[in-house]
Scaffold this motif. Structure first.
Motif, short mmCIF file in Angstrom:
data_model
loop_
_atom_site.label_atom_id
_atom_site.label_comp_id
_atom_site.label_asym_id
_atom_site.label_seq_id
_atom_site.Cartn_x
_atom_site.Cartn_y
_atom_site.Cartn_z
N THR A 147 16.95 -19.29 -28.25
CA THR A 147 17.85 -20.36 -28.68
C THR A 147 19.03 -20.47 -27.72
O THR A 147 19.60 -19.47 -27.29
CB THR A 147 18.35 -20.13 -30.12
N ASN A 148 19.41 -21.70 -27.39
CA ASN A 148 20.49 -21.94 -26.41
C ASN A 148 21.17 -23.27 -26.69
O ASN A 148 21.16 -24.18 -25.86
CB ASN A 148 19.96 -21.88 -24.99
N THR A 198 20.07 -21.03 -34.41
CA THR A 198 19.20 -19.88 -34.69
C THR A 198 18.85 -19.81 -36.17
O THR A 198 17.71 -19.51 -36.53
CB THR A 198 19.89 -18.58 -34.25
N ARG A 207 24.76 -20.32 -24.72
CA ARG A 207 24.63 -19.31 -25.76
C ARG A 207 23.77 -19.82 -26.92
O ARG A 207 23.76 -21.00 -27.23
CB ARG A 207 26.02 -18.95 -26.29
N GLY A 208 23.07 -18.89 -27.55
CA GLY A 208 22.34 -19.21 -28.77
C GLY A 208 23.21 -18.93 -29.96
O GLY A 208 23.65 -17.79 -30.18
N ASN A 223 15.04 -25.89 -31.60
CA ASN A 223 16.07 -25.49 -30.64
C ASN A 223 16.40 -26.63 -29.68
O ASN A 223 17.57 -26.92 -29.42
CB ASN A 223 15.60 -24.27 -29.86
N LYS A 281 18.39 -15.02 -29.50
CA LYS A 281 19.57 -15.77 -29.05
C LYS A 281 19.78 -15.53 -27.56
O LYS A 281 19.55 -14.42 -27.05
CB LYS A 281 20.81 -15.35 -29.84
#
Length: 336
Positions: A134-135, A155, A150-151, A183, A105
């Protein structure tokens, strides 16, 4: 503060011990490194998946260790990244000769520590490691914990879909490609009705008056876009759906619809989550968005926060097929 704990500094190791006791045939826990493993490793020649992060988001990540998803999960302290030694131990242990995918993340500590661990693994054992960060959060571009987005909810979907690809025996490059594609196709937005209480702090992370809600909240209690007066579920759903649709990638070729994931933050009853999903479904239908698959429940939480998040992933045929593949984990079971 009222918590079902013994001692503040023992919450994470005792929770891990409880996971091992509850799932003896499925999970094995390394108490020294605080890593959750599959009880039975996958076959030689298959890519392994390792993820992890701060505790307090259960069932993410340890609850998704098992057939069709992760091979190992590293548990940091509450809302704190796992350290490189944990990640190195997990990566080395799960490699089956085909390399390891790290799913990370986008939080500064997580990214830095997984990067350091990958470098150590390369130097010490030569295991091939690929990383997908992941974002997906559209709420804010930068936050207290991140550079960039932010992830969050995507996720879970990355771990499920990439896990199915690895289970099929695909090479590392292919597993990393599909993880990155999920993602890139996903966007998320969350909200909170209450704060969460970290045991070490003993009080709510932030003050939120009874007549207000936080829009765009992070999973560690980070501030979101803005606060607003509490509103009916239909209005809240609109505030989640609209910013996601504004940034959701357009369909590439024939439209296969979306995977819609309505997630609870830890203290929201399933009754309310299904009510919220109903409002989301109406809005997606009105926008001409087909829901190909859906998931509703607590899967990436924030301790005892009341609220929810919505994740939409623009799906391909490949993603949907892998989503439907069997998964047998404590936190998510599908097709088995």
């Amino acid at each position: 503060m009222k918590k079902l704990i013994n001692a503040i500094d023992a919450v994470v190791p005792e929770a891990l011990a409880g996971m091992a006791a509850a799932h003896p045939g499925e999970l094995r826990v390394d108490p020294e490194h605080r890593v959750v493993y599959r009880a039975t490793p996958k076959a030689e020649g298959k890519v392994a998946l390792v993820s992890g992060g701060g505790s307090g988001h259960e069932p993410l990540h340890g609850g998704f260790v098992g057939t069709g998803m992760l091979d190992a999960a590293c548990a940091g302290e509450i809302f704190t990244s796992p350290v490189p030694d944990q990640i190195v131990a997990a990566t080395t242990e799960v490699d089956r000769g085909a390399g390891v995918l790290h799913i990370v993340k986008n939080y500064t500590g997580d990214v830095m520590n997984f990067e350091m661990a990958a470098e150590i693994v390369d130097m010490e054992s030569g295991i091939k490691v690929a990383t997908v960060v992941t974002n997906d959060d559209v709420a804010v571009e930068d936050s207290l914990y991140t550079a960039g987005r932010r992830g969050v909810g995507v996720t879970v979907l990355v771990e499920k879909i990439a896990g199915a690809a690895a289970e099929e025996g695909r090479p590392l490059e292919e597993v990393a490609r599909i993880a990155g594609a999920v993602n890139a196709a996903g966007r998320s937005m969350g909200m909170a009705l209450t704060s969460c209480t970290v045991p070490a702090n003993g009080k709510p992370s932030f003050d939120l008056p009874d007549n207000e809600m936080e829009i765009g909240i992070g999973i560690h209690g980070e501030p979101g876009r803005h606060r607003a007066p509490i509103a009916p579920a239909a209005e809240i759903a609109k505030r989640l759906v609209e910013p996601i649709l504004a940034e959701l990638p357009v369909a590439d070729g024939e439209d296969r619809g979306v995977i819609a994931f309505l997630n609870g933050m830890g203290a929201t009853p399933l009754l309310e989550l299904y009510l919220m999903y109903g409002e989301v479904a109406k809005l997606l239908d009105a926008a001409g968005i087909t829901v190909a698959r859906s998931l509703v429940g607590d899967y990436i939480t924030s301790l005892d926060m009341a609220g929810c998040s919505l994740t939409l992933v623009r799906a391909t045929d490949e993603m949907l097929r892998l989503w439907d593949a069997p998964a047998v984990t404590p936190g998510l079971r599908m097709g088995a």
